[in-house]
Scaffold this motif. Structure first.
Motif, short mmCIF file in Angstrom:
data_model
loop_
_atom_site.label_atom_id
_atom_site.label_comp_id
_atom_site.label_asym_id
_atom_site.label_seq_id
_atom_site.Cartn_x
_atom_site.Cartn_y
_atom_site.Cartn_z
N THR A 149 80.67 7.73 -60.71
CA THR A 149 80.43 6.81 -61.83
C THR A 149 81.28 7.19 -63.04
OG1 THR A 149 78.17 6.42 -61.07
CG2 THR A 149 78.65 5.89 -63.37
N THR A 150 81.40 8.47 -63.31
CA THR A 150 82.26 8.93 -64.41
C THR A 150 83.70 8.53 -64.15
OG1 THR A 150 80.82 10.81 -64.86
CG2 THR A 150 83.08 10.96 -65.65
N THR A 151 84.15 8.66 -62.90
CA THR A 151 85.52 8.27 -62.56
C THR A 151 85.72 6.78 -62.77
OG1 THR A 151 85.73 10.07 -60.96
CG2 THR A 151 87.21 8.20 -60.70
N THR A 152 84.72 5.96 -62.43
CA THR A 152 84.82 4.52 -62.66
C THR A 152 85.00 4.24 -64.15
OG1 THR A 152 83.35 4.15 -60.76
CG2 THR A 152 83.73 2.30 -62.23
N GLY A 153 84.23 4.93 -64.99
CA GLY A 153 84.37 4.74 -66.43
C GLY A 153 85.73 5.19 -66.93
N LYS A 154 86.22 6.32 -66.42
CA LYS A 154 87.54 6.81 -66.83
C LYS A 154 88.65 5.89 -66.33
CE LYS A 154 86.39 11.74 -67.19
NZ LYS A 154 86.72 13.11 -66.74
N PHE A 192 70.48 2.32 -57.16
CA PHE A 192 69.47 3.24 -56.65
C PHE A 192 69.37 4.52 -57.49
CE2 PHE A 192 70.86 0.62 -53.13
CZ PHE A 192 69.65 0.14 -52.66
N ARG A 193 70.29 4.70 -58.41
CA ARG A 193 70.26 5.87 -59.28
C ARG A 193 70.06 5.37 -60.70
NH1 ARG A 193 74.24 9.37 -61.43
NH2 ARG A 193 75.87 7.98 -60.67
N ALA A 194 68.91 5.74 -61.28
CA ALA A 194 68.49 5.14 -62.55
C ALA A 194 69.53 5.30 -63.65
CB ALA A 194 67.16 5.74 -62.97
N ALA A 195 70.15 6.47 -63.72
CA ALA A 195 71.05 6.75 -64.84
C ALA A 195 72.45 6.16 -64.64
CB ALA A 195 71.17 8.26 -65.05
N ALA A 196 72.75 5.68 -63.44
CA ALA A 196 74.13 5.25 -63.17
C ALA A 196 74.54 4.07 -64.03
CB ALA A 196 74.27 4.89 -61.68
N ASP A 229 73.24 3.04 -66.94
CA ASP A 229 73.34 3.44 -68.34
C ASP A 229 74.62 4.22 -68.59
OD1 ASP A 229 70.89 2.30 -68.83
OD2 ASP A 229 69.77 4.16 -68.55
N GLN A 230 74.94 5.11 -67.67
CA GLN A 230 76.14 5.93 -67.82
C GLN A 230 77.39 5.05 -67.82
OE1 GLN A 230 76.50 8.81 -64.70
NE2 GLN A 230 78.31 9.78 -65.56
N LEU A 231 77.44 4.11 -66.88
CA LEU A 231 78.61 3.24 -66.78
C LEU A 231 78.72 2.34 -68.02
CD1 LEU A 231 80.91 2.54 -64.82
CD2 LEU A 231 79.49 0.69 -63.94
N GLN A 232 77.59 1.84 -68.51
CA GLN A 232 77.62 0.98 -69.69
C GLN A 232 78.14 1.73 -70.91
OE1 GLN A 232 74.04 -1.25 -70.30
NE2 GLN A 232 74.60 -1.90 -72.35
N THR A 233 77.75 2.99 -71.04
CA THR A 233 78.24 3.81 -72.15
C THR A 233 79.76 3.95 -72.09
OG1 THR A 233 76.17 5.04 -72.24
CG2 THR A 233 78.10 6.07 -73.26
N TRP A 234 80.29 4.21 -70.90
CA TRP A 234 81.74 4.30 -70.75
C TRP A 234 82.40 2.98 -71.12
CZ3 TRP A 234 84.85 8.32 -70.21
CH2 TRP A 234 84.33 9.52 -69.72
N GLY A 235 81.81 1.87 -70.69
CA GLY A 235 82.40 0.57 -70.97
C GLY A 235 82.42 0.24 -72.45
N GLU A 236 81.32 0.54 -73.14
CA GLU A 236 81.22 0.22 -74.56
C GLU A 236 82.28 0.96 -75.37
OE1 GLU A 236 77.23 1.27 -75.41
OE2 GLU A 236 76.40 -0.68 -74.80
N ARG A 237 82.68 2.13 -74.91
CA ARG A 237 83.65 2.92 -75.67
C ARG A 237 85.03 2.27 -75.70
NH1 ARG A 237 82.89 9.03 -73.51
NH2 ARG A 237 84.55 9.40 -75.01
N ASP A 239 81.18 -0.11 -59.29
CA ASP A 239 80.68 1.22 -58.93
C ASP A 239 79.57 1.05 -57.90
OD1 ASP A 239 80.07 3.95 -58.93
OD2 ASP A 239 78.65 3.73 -60.57
N THR A 240 79.76 1.61 -56.71
CA THR A 240 78.80 1.42 -55.62
C THR A 240 77.93 2.67 -55.44
OG1 THR A 240 80.36 2.25 -53.96
CG2 THR A 240 80.39 -0.12 -54.43
N ALA A 241 76.86 2.51 -54.68
CA ALA A 241 75.96 3.63 -54.40
C ALA A 241 76.64 4.60 -53.44
CB ALA A 241 74.65 3.13 -53.81
N GLY A 242 76.23 5.87 -53.54
CA GLY A 242 76.88 6.89 -52.73
C GLY A 242 75.93 7.66 -51.85
N ARG A 243 74.86 7.03 -51.42
CA ARG A 243 73.90 7.73 -50.57
C ARG A 243 74.48 7.93 -49.17
NH1 ARG A 243 69.21 3.90 -50.36
NH2 ARG A 243 70.96 2.49 -50.06
N LEU A 244 74.22 9.10 -48.61
CA LEU A 244 74.72 9.39 -47.26
C LEU A 244 73.57 9.79 -46.34
CD1 LEU A 244 78.11 11.34 -47.33
CD2 LEU A 244 77.56 9.28 -46.06
N HIS A 245 72.43 9.08 -46.47
CA HIS A 245 71.29 9.43 -45.61
C HIS A 245 71.63 9.17 -44.14
CE1 HIS A 245 69.12 10.09 -49.20
NE2 HIS A 245 68.98 8.82 -49.52
#
Length: 401
Positions: free
Chosen positions: A215-220, A240-244, A246-254, A290-296
């Motif tokens: 997710t950080t890489t997507t923002g960068k 599926f990840r609650a903070a993802a 919010d994190q991405l939106q913060t990167w976008g707003e910048r 930005d997609t989910a990264g679960r590897l179950h």
């Protein structure tokens, strides 16, 4: 006789005084007590004096009209200042500017090889040490054997070996191993819409296991694209990840990029579809998803990513599928790479945390494993530490000046 008369008079007077006190005391006790709550009688308010009888006005502090609030007027709403949109650092030559940071972590590989090659006698033990150095740096067994064989031939032909000649020799062989002919640009070109509607933005899917910095890489990456003059819409399809989101939106707003998001644990494909739809409506150049990264299970991952891509392609083709790998995981990252390569067609690799490992050979190994080029590398936690991968600058950082 006179003394007797005087005594009688004194006695009479004393008796009378005592009798008066007793009677007074009895009368006082017989008075009725006042009522417990007798009403208080107040005087009527004094009439105001007028005319000549008016009082002289007293000097009192007076407020100006600006200080007097209007009846019912609400207090002014104080709004917080909107932070200014950042201007990302230009990407041209970014890897060169980060060369010192990269070279500090890669000394083991480049300088270790130069030290071994500088020995006066290159016997079998020395060549085995060279192989060990390359394998330890995660170059991989097959590429290591290929590199050692080529080095043996070149050294034999070269004969005498000055430090400058050795550095040039090693530089050429490492560049040959990494490859300089591959197209390492991130494909973000849009496509015309069917039926003559609005053009479709370039669509980039970012995939990878959670924890690799996806997710950080997507923002960068959004910053990289904005720095190069593109307008971007972000799709937070990792629901599926609650903070993802919010994190991405913060990167976008910048950088002034809008983020399309959905409900927590919602359908990722629906969010991705809406992101492209908004990108078309806004006339954006690129939509990053930005997609989910679960590897179950590989089956669940395949179904999820496959659905996201199919739904998005109802708008237009996906131009790029970037796999984010953590360089510090070394060969373990190749296992993840194989799974994602089987699930979706990977077109490029992003190696994060490359400044935190001495195993820069993973660049070679992952390219050989997937058959696709490394396009971006992360060299720190700063906002502009994601750089386009340039083989020449990378090798120069490995072997130093």
């Amino acid at each position: 006789m006179e003394f007797v008369i005087l005594a009688v008079v004194i006695a009479v007077v004393a008796f009378g005084a005592i009798t008066g006190l007793v009677v007074g005391s009895r009368r006082k006790k017989q008075l009725p007590p006042p009522p417990p709550e007798s009403p208080t009688i107040t005087a009527p308010p004094a009439e105001p004096h007028v005319g000549e009888e008016a009082e002289t006005p007293r000097e009192e502090p007076r407020r100006t009209i600006e200080e007097v609030g209007l009846p019912g007027a609400e207090a002014p709403v104080v709004t917080e200042p909107v932070p200014p949109v950042e201007v990302p650092e230009p990407t041209a030559g970014r890897l060169v500017r980060l060369r010192a940071r990269l070279s500090r972590s890669q000394n083991t590989l480049g300088k270790g090889l130069l030290t071994l090659l500088s020995r006066e006698h290159l016997d079998e033990d020395t060549w085995e040490e060279i192989e060990d150095t390359l394998i330890t740096a995660d170059v991989g067994v097959a590429p290591t054997q290929e590199l050692v064989e080529r080095l043996r031939e070149r050294v034999k032909v070269l004969g005498t070996r000055t430090p400058e000649e050795l550095r040039g020799l090693l530089r050429g062989e490492l560049l040959h191993l990494i490859g300089t002919e591959a197209d390492r640009s991130v494909r973000t070109e849009g496509s015309p819409a069917a039926g003559g509607g609005e053009d479709i933005p370039g669509i980039v899917m970012v995939v990878g296991v959670n924890g690799t910095g996806k997710t950080t890489t997507t923002g960068k990456l959004a910053r990289v694209l904005v720095a190069d003059g593109s307008s971007v819409v972000l799709g937070a399809a990792d629901t599926f990840r609650a903070a993802a989101a919010d994190q991405l939106q913060t990167w976008g707003e910048r950088v002034g990029a809008r983020t399309v998001r959905g409900p927590e644990a919602g359908d990722p494909a629906s969010v991705a579809y809406d992101a492209v739809k908004e990108g078309i409506a806004e006339g954006a150049d690129v939509v990053l998803i930005d997609t989910a990264g679960r590897l179950h299970t590989k089956t669940g991952l395949m179904d999820e990513l496959g659905k996201v891509k199919r739904v998005v392609e109802k708008h237009g083709p996906v131009g790029e599928v970037l796999l984010v790998l953590d360089a510090t995981t070394g060969q373990n990252g190749l296992v993840q790479a194989r799974v994602f390569a089987e699930v979706v067609d990977i077109t490029g690799i992003v190696l994060t945390k490359l400044d935190g490992t001495a195993k820069g050979g993973i660049v070679v190994a992952v390219q050989r494993e997937l058959g696709v080029p490394v396009k971006l590398v992360g060299l720190g936690e700063g906002a502009d530490d994601l750089a386009p991968f340039e083989p020449e600058a990378f090798v120069d950082a490995l072997i130093g000046d």
